[in-house]
Design a protein around this motif. Structure first.
Motif, PDB file in Angstrom:
ATOM      1  N   TYR A  90       0.841  -1.444  -0.166  1.00 54.27           N
ATOM      2  CA  TYR A  90      -0.041  -0.036   0.121  1.00 54.27           C
ATOM      3  C   TYR A  90       0.983   1.063  -0.352  1.00 54.27           C
ATOM      4  CZ  TYR A  90       0.997   0.767   4.916  1.00 54.27           C
ATOM      5  OH  TYR A  90       1.571   0.918   6.144  1.00 54.27           O
ATOM      6  N   SER A  91       0.253   2.502  -0.317  1.00 56.41           N
ATOM      7  CA  SER A  91       0.998   3.564   0.068  1.00 56.41           C
ATOM      8  C   SER A  91       1.315   3.900   1.287  1.00 56.41           C
ATOM      9  CB  SER A  91       0.271   4.725  -0.848  1.00 56.41           C
ATOM     10  OG  SER A  91       1.040   6.006  -0.430  1.00 56.41           O
ATOM     11  N   PHE A  92       2.676   3.654   1.720  1.00 57.72           N
ATOM     12  CA  PHE A  92       2.946   4.075   3.024  1.00 57.72           C
ATOM     13  C   PHE A  92       2.325   5.252   3.771  1.00 57.72           C
ATOM     14  CE2 PHE A  92       5.026   2.519   6.739  1.00 57.72           C
ATOM     15  CZ  PHE A  92       5.887   3.299   7.245  1.00 57.72           C
ATOM     16  N   THR A  93       2.408   6.366   3.184  1.00 54.63           N
ATOM     17  CA  THR A  93       2.183   7.678   3.639  1.00 54.63           C
ATOM     18  C   THR A  93       0.370   7.798   3.711  1.00 54.63           C
ATOM     19  OG1 THR A  93       2.213   8.523   1.450  1.00 54.63           O
ATOM     20  CG2 THR A  93       4.031   8.692   3.216  1.00 54.63           C
ATOM     21  N   SER A  94      -0.254   6.755   3.314  1.00 56.03           N
ATOM     22  CA  SER A  94      -1.844   6.797   3.401  1.00 56.03           C
ATOM     23  C   SER A  94      -2.474   6.447   4.670  1.00 56.03           C
ATOM     24  CB  SER A  94      -2.483   5.850   2.432  1.00 56.03           C
ATOM     25  OG  SER A  94      -2.110   6.220   0.860  1.00 56.03           O
ATOM     26  N   TYR A  95      -1.595   5.843   5.430  1.00 52.30           N
ATOM     27  CA  TYR A  95      -2.176   5.510   6.998  1.00 52.30           C
ATOM     28  C   TYR A  95      -1.156   6.092   7.828  1.00 52.30           C
ATOM     29  CZ  TYR A  95      -5.272   1.894   4.392  1.00 52.30           C
ATOM     30  OH  TYR A  95      -6.151   1.616   3.513  1.00 52.30           O
ATOM     31  N   TRP A  96      -1.825   6.466   9.078  1.00 51.84           N
ATOM     32  CA  TRP A  96      -0.789   6.612  10.194  1.00 51.84           C
ATOM     33  C   TRP A  96      -0.463   5.066  10.757  1.00 51.84           C
ATOM     34  CZ3 TRP A  96      -0.738  11.097  13.669  1.00 51.84           C
ATOM     35  CH2 TRP A  96      -1.419  12.367  13.223  1.00 51.84           C
ATOM     36  N   ILE A  97       0.656   5.030  11.428  1.00 50.39           N
ATOM     37  CA  ILE A  97       0.997   3.771  11.960  1.00 50.39           C
ATOM     38  C   ILE A  97       0.883   4.084  13.642  1.00 50.39           C
ATOM     39  CG2 ILE A  97       2.963   2.318  12.663  1.00 50.39           C
ATOM     40  CD1 ILE A  97       2.016   1.887   9.629  1.00 50.39           C
ATOM     41  N   THR A  98       0.196   2.902  14.016  1.00 49.05           N
ATOM     42  CA  THR A  98       0.043   2.987  15.833  1.00 49.05           C
ATOM     43  C   THR A  98       0.815   1.991  16.259  1.00 49.05           C
ATOM     44  OG1 THR A  98      -2.254   3.929  15.502  1.00 49.05           O
ATOM     45  CG2 THR A  98      -1.611   2.331  17.195  1.00 49.05           C
ATOM     46  N   TRP A  99       1.399   2.140  17.565  1.00 48.15           N
ATOM     47  CA  TRP A  99       1.961   1.201  18.200  1.00 48.15           C
ATOM     48  C   TRP A  99       1.108   0.769  19.686  1.00 48.15           C
ATOM     49  CZ3 TRP A  99       6.145  -1.509  16.894  1.00 48.15           C
ATOM     50  CH2 TRP A  99       6.929  -0.954  15.779  1.00 48.15           C
ATOM     51  N   VAL A 100       1.092  -0.281  19.802  1.00 50.30           N
ATOM     52  CA  VAL A 100       0.173  -0.751  20.889  1.00 50.30           C
ATOM     53  C   VAL A 100       1.027  -1.838  21.841  1.00 50.30           C
ATOM     54  CG1 VAL A 100      -1.715  -2.413  21.427  1.00 50.30           C
ATOM     55  CG2 VAL A 100      -1.733  -0.849  19.675  1.00 50.30           C
ATOM     56  N   ARG A 101       1.022  -1.703  23.148  1.00 55.20           N
ATOM     57  CA  ARG A 101       1.734  -2.680  23.972  1.00 55.20           C
ATOM     58  C   ARG A 101       0.963  -3.687  24.640  1.00 55.20           C
ATOM     59  NH1 ARG A 101       4.512  -0.521  29.484  1.00 55.20           N
ATOM     60  NH2 ARG A 101       2.526  -0.445  30.351  1.00 55.20           N
ATOM     61  N   PRO A 159       3.417   8.990   8.570  1.00 50.32           N
ATOM     62  CA  PRO A 159       4.602   8.803   8.112  1.00 50.32           C
ATOM     63  C   PRO A 159       4.898   9.864   7.173  1.00 50.32           C
ATOM     64  CG  PRO A 159       3.207   6.743   8.036  1.00 50.32           C
ATOM     65  CD  PRO A 159       2.340   7.764   8.556  1.00 50.32           C
ATOM     66  N   SER A 160       3.722  10.558   6.606  1.00 50.70           N
ATOM     67  CA  SER A 160       3.828  11.456   5.524  1.00 50.70           C
ATOM     68  C   SER A 160       4.825  12.795   6.061  1.00 50.70           C
ATOM     69  CB  SER A 160       2.563  12.121   4.876  1.00 50.70           C
ATOM     70  OG  SER A 160       1.922  12.856   5.819  1.00 50.70           O
ATOM     71  N   ASP A 161       4.476  13.160   7.174  1.00 46.20           N
ATOM     72  CA  ASP A 161       5.453  14.310   7.892  1.00 46.20           C
ATOM     73  C   ASP A 161       6.091  14.006   8.985  1.00 46.20           C
ATOM     74  OD1 ASP A 161       2.429  16.236   8.892  1.00 46.20           O
ATOM     75  OD2 ASP A 161       3.133  14.208   9.451  1.00 46.20           O
ATOM     76  N   SER A 162       5.667  12.780   9.787  1.00 48.03           N
ATOM     77  CA  SER A 162       6.354  12.395  11.246  1.00 48.03           C
ATOM     78  C   SER A 162       5.804  13.074  12.188  1.00 48.03           C
ATOM     79  CB  SER A 162       7.906  12.452  11.144  1.00 48.03           C
ATOM     80  OG  SER A 162       8.460  11.652  10.128  1.00 48.03           O
ATOM     81  N   TYR A 163       4.506  13.613  12.036  1.00 43.29           N
ATOM     82  CA  TYR A 163       3.801  14.083  13.101  1.00 43.29           C
ATOM     83  C   TYR A 163       3.465  13.066  13.946  1.00 43.29           C
ATOM     84  CZ  TYR A 163       0.173  16.707  15.763  1.00 43.29           C
ATOM     85  OH  TYR A 163      -0.418  17.246  16.852  1.00 43.29           O
ATOM     86  N   THR A 164       3.626  13.021  15.358  1.00 36.81           N
ATOM     87  CA  THR A 164       3.099  12.217  16.248  1.00 36.81           C
ATOM     88  C   THR A 164       2.356  12.746  17.398  1.00 36.81           C
ATOM     89  OG1 THR A 164       5.171  12.952  17.453  1.00 36.81           O
ATOM     90  CG2 THR A 164       5.357  10.853  16.092  1.00 36.81           C
ATOM     91  N   ASN A 165       1.450  11.679  17.764  1.00 35.33           N
ATOM     92  CA  ASN A 165       0.527  11.608  18.962  1.00 35.33           C
ATOM     93  C   ASN A 165       1.103  10.603  19.868  1.00 35.33           C
ATOM     94  OD1 ASN A 165      -2.188  12.119  16.931  1.00 35.33           O
ATOM     95  ND2 ASN A 165      -1.488  13.784  18.059  1.00 35.33           N
ATOM     96  N   TYR A 166       0.804  11.122  21.214  1.00 34.69           N
ATOM     97  CA  TYR A 166       1.569   9.946  22.114  1.00 34.69           C
ATOM     98  C   TYR A 166       0.237  10.093  23.276  1.00 34.69           C
ATOM     99  CZ  TYR A 166       6.193   9.966  20.516  1.00 34.69           C
ATOM    100  OH  TYR A 166       7.440   9.659  19.753  1.00 34.69           O
ATOM    101  N   SER A 167       0.202   8.769  23.777  1.00 31.79           N
ATOM    102  CA  SER A 167      -0.773   8.642  24.933  1.00 31.79           C
ATOM    103  C   SER A 167       0.019   9.484  26.153  1.00 31.79           C
ATOM    104  CB  SER A 167      -0.767   7.056  25.286  1.00 31.79           C
ATOM    105  OG  SER A 167      -1.264   6.965  26.875  1.00 31.79           O
ATOM    106  N   PRO A 168      -0.739   9.857  27.150  1.00 34.28           N
ATOM    107  CA  PRO A 168      -0.091  10.479  28.203  1.00 34.28           C
ATOM    108  C   PRO A 168       0.806   9.520  29.208  1.00 34.28           C
ATOM    109  CG  PRO A 168      -2.498  11.370  28.007  1.00 34.28           C
ATOM    110  CD  PRO A 168      -2.238  10.081  27.001  1.00 34.28           C
ATOM    111  N   SER A 169       0.381   8.197  29.021  1.00 33.44           N
ATOM    112  CA  SER A 169       0.964   7.369  29.761  1.00 33.44           C
ATOM    113  C   SER A 169       2.310   6.817  29.216  1.00 33.44           C
ATOM    114  CB  SER A 169      -0.005   5.996  30.034  1.00 33.44           C
ATOM    115  OG  SER A 169      -0.957   6.201  30.371  1.00 33.44           O
ATOM    116  N   PHE A 170       2.649   7.162  27.897  1.00 37.09           N
ATOM    117  CA  PHE A 170       3.939   6.784  27.347  1.00 37.09           C
ATOM    118  C   PHE A 170       4.653   7.905  27.054  1.00 37.09           C
ATOM    119  CE2 PHE A 170       3.349   2.257  27.139  1.00 37.09           C
ATOM    120  CZ  PHE A 170       1.975   1.874  27.172  1.00 37.09           C
TER     121      PHE A 170
END
Lengths: 119, 107
Positions: free
Chosen positions: A27-38, A53-64
């Motif tokens: 798929y086009s890698f910049t079409s979807y955000w990538i999420t990490w789950v523990r 991935p298109s601009d490397s903007y991130t959101n983080y859980s406050p816990s992490f």
């Protein structure tokens, strides 16, 4: 076929650094955000954060926030999760997954990377 | 921070209907989705945007979301449906939030 292939299992000592990866294909890698789950042993899923991935903007859980760093290199369609100083409590399975960005569900998941931190 | 609450366990007889709830403040104002996770496997999306089934998700899986509660319903439950189920929603300040998970036992 959309695929997310994660790097292999890691065994580290407390205080060591680590970066695990998640390579997207089909798929086009910049079409979807990538999420990490523990997922800690025998426990539930925890949302850690995500990256566009298109601009490397991130959101983080406050816990992490401040404990891990999420990054991506769109040129090689790979996202990363890294620690600068591991703790025994970081022992867990870590999954990457796509994020629809509109309603935020994850249609595609990696196979998981088991991280074991032990002295 | 935003929280989602699920019952730890639900039991159902084969062929019967199983309902798994997910509660959160004004959850009905958000989209809810559901994942199935079997032992040793990655989670699989079974319902998204409250009631939509992704390709590959069996028709016996359905969802609803209103008020403070989202519900995953499995009609004609089969032995292969035995798994852990997690709800998820998005909160503007917390980000993605998972419920604690529900172990579905088919007996």
């Amino acid at each position: 076929e959309v695929q997310l292939v994660q790097s292999g299992a890691e065994v580290k000592k407390p205080g060591e650094s680590l970066r695990i990866s998640c390579k997207g294909s089909g798929y086009s890698f910049t079409s979807y955000w990538i999420t990490w789950v523990r997922q800690m042993p025998g426990k539930g899923l925890e949302w850690m954060g995500r990256i566009d991935p298109s601009d490397s903007y991130t959101n983080y859980s406050p816990s992490f926030q401040g404990h891990v760093t999420i990054s991506a290199d769109k040129s090689i369609t790979t996202a990363y999760l890294q620690w600068s100083s591991l703790k025994a409590s970081d022992t867990a399975m870590y999954y990457c997954a796509t994020d629809s960005s509109s309603s935020h569900e994850s249609h595609y998941w990696g196979q998981g990377t088991l991280v074991t931190v032990s002295s | 921070s935003y929280e989602l609450t699920q019952p730890p366990s639900v039991s159902v007889s084969p062929g019967q209907t199983a309902s798994i709830t997910c509660s959160g403040d004004k959850l009905g104002d958000k989209y809810a989705c559901w994942y199935q996770q079997k032992p040793g496997q990655s989670p699989v999306l079974v319902i998204y945007e409250d009631n939509k089934r992704p390709s590959g998700s069996p028709e016996r899986f359905s969802g609803s979301n209103s008020g403070n509660t989202a519900t995953l319903t499995i009609s004609g439950t089969q032995a292969m449906d035995e798994a852990d189920y997690y709800c998820q929603a998005w909160d503007s300040s917390t980000g993605g939030v998972f419920g604690g998970g529900t172990k579905l036992t088919v007996l």
